[in-house]
Design an enzyme around this catalytic site. Sequence first.
Site, PDB file in Angstrom:
ATOM      1  CG  HIS A 113       6.119  93.068  38.299  1.00  0.00           C
ATOM      2  ND1 HIS A 113       5.573  92.416  39.265  1.00  0.00           N
ATOM      3  CD2 HIS A 113       6.153  94.303  38.500  1.00  0.00           C
ATOM      4  CE1 HIS A 113       4.876  93.354  40.282  1.00  0.00           C
ATOM      5  NE2 HIS A 113       5.327  94.519  39.773  1.00  0.00           N
ATOM      6  CG  ASP A 145       5.647  95.932  47.573  1.00  0.00           C
ATOM      7  OD1 ASP A 145       6.460  97.027  47.447  1.00  0.00           O
ATOM      8  OD2 ASP A 145       4.909  95.659  46.429  1.00  0.00           O
ATOM      9  CG  HIS A 147       1.924  98.032  38.341  1.00  0.00           C
ATOM     10  ND1 HIS A 147       2.182  97.315  37.421  1.00  0.00           N
ATOM     11  CD2 HIS A 147       2.714  97.995  39.051  1.00  0.00           C
ATOM     12  CE1 HIS A 147       3.294  96.487  37.610  1.00  0.00           C
ATOM     13  NE2 HIS A 147       3.700  97.009  38.622  1.00  0.00           N
ATOM     14  CB  SER A 195       6.298 103.785  39.230  1.00  0.00           C
ATOM     15  OG  SER A 195       6.189 104.639  40.539  1.00  0.00           O
TER      16      SER A 195
END
Length: 335
Positions: A220, A111, A58, A56
């Site tokens: 980030h 991911d 973004h 989350s």
Amino acid sequence: MKKIINKPEDYTEEFVRGIIKAHSDQYKLLNDDYRMLIRSNSKDEPKVGIVTAGGSGHLPLFLGYVGENMLDGCAVGNVFASPSSSKMEELIRHCDSGKGVLCLYGNYGGDNLNFEMATEMVEFDDIETIQIRVKDDIASASEDKKDTRRGVAGIVYAYKIAGAAAGRGYDLEKVAEITNRALDNIRTMGVALSATIVPEVGEATFNISEDEIEIGMGIHGESGIEVRKMISADEIAEILVEKILTEIELSENDEVSVLINGLGATPLDEQYIVYNKVYDILDEKKVKIIQPHIGNFATSMEMSGLSITIFKLDSELKELLLEVASTPFYTNYNR
């Protein structure tokens, strides 16, 4: 930290449930789990499933691109954190209609690991998958190490192309081939002016002086390639486009799409000022821009700054880009 939230630990669940309540005609939760968002208006005919996942913070990335001729589902993690492999596995199983599933996501460690595990599990049950990791951020590694690059705003174009190809009824291998061809022609470069604050941390992720910018910073807060004193919008556009064009060769009469992406706190006015210069640079080269995208497509909470993405088109990619698509956060009318 000054944010309009309740408890920091409830941040992700509350904004996801708010989105579901606002857009229940297009979104729903899989098994009422706020970690898995799927289409509520999908059709019954079988097609290749397109899924993604990510942390989350973004919005509208990643879940904002679930919809018609785009994604079929998205697994949601905490702020800047990957969702679990078990959520990805559930999502893949749900989105498979018998024609396989394309897992399309940014090139980040969590991911990558979790999608690897998820696809291994579903393949035991003969669900075919192909993974594509988006690596469009040219600031994150040199071209000879491009397999280690981060995925940033260029992933939006990848979602658009993959979703349109799947919507045409192409098989999994062809959807993957077209998506990879698109990504071979997509490059992004960004600039940050200020930091972001993760709710559960409560303080800035990095420090940058009021009169400085950082060229190439990640979404980030990953380090960029250069810190310099503040410069004009035209100079920013020139620097970013020049670096992108070291990897995308453009000739007279070529066609591209350009995405100007706000990182969260940069007004649309300023984004259009940058686009104005990008247009002039490409127009001077007699390169035509097709369906420009200007707005917030892949943000980083309240970070100030933007990125520029250039997507070089061929005839097929242009057709797929112009295919109609619709999500609560993205509408693309054929024109």
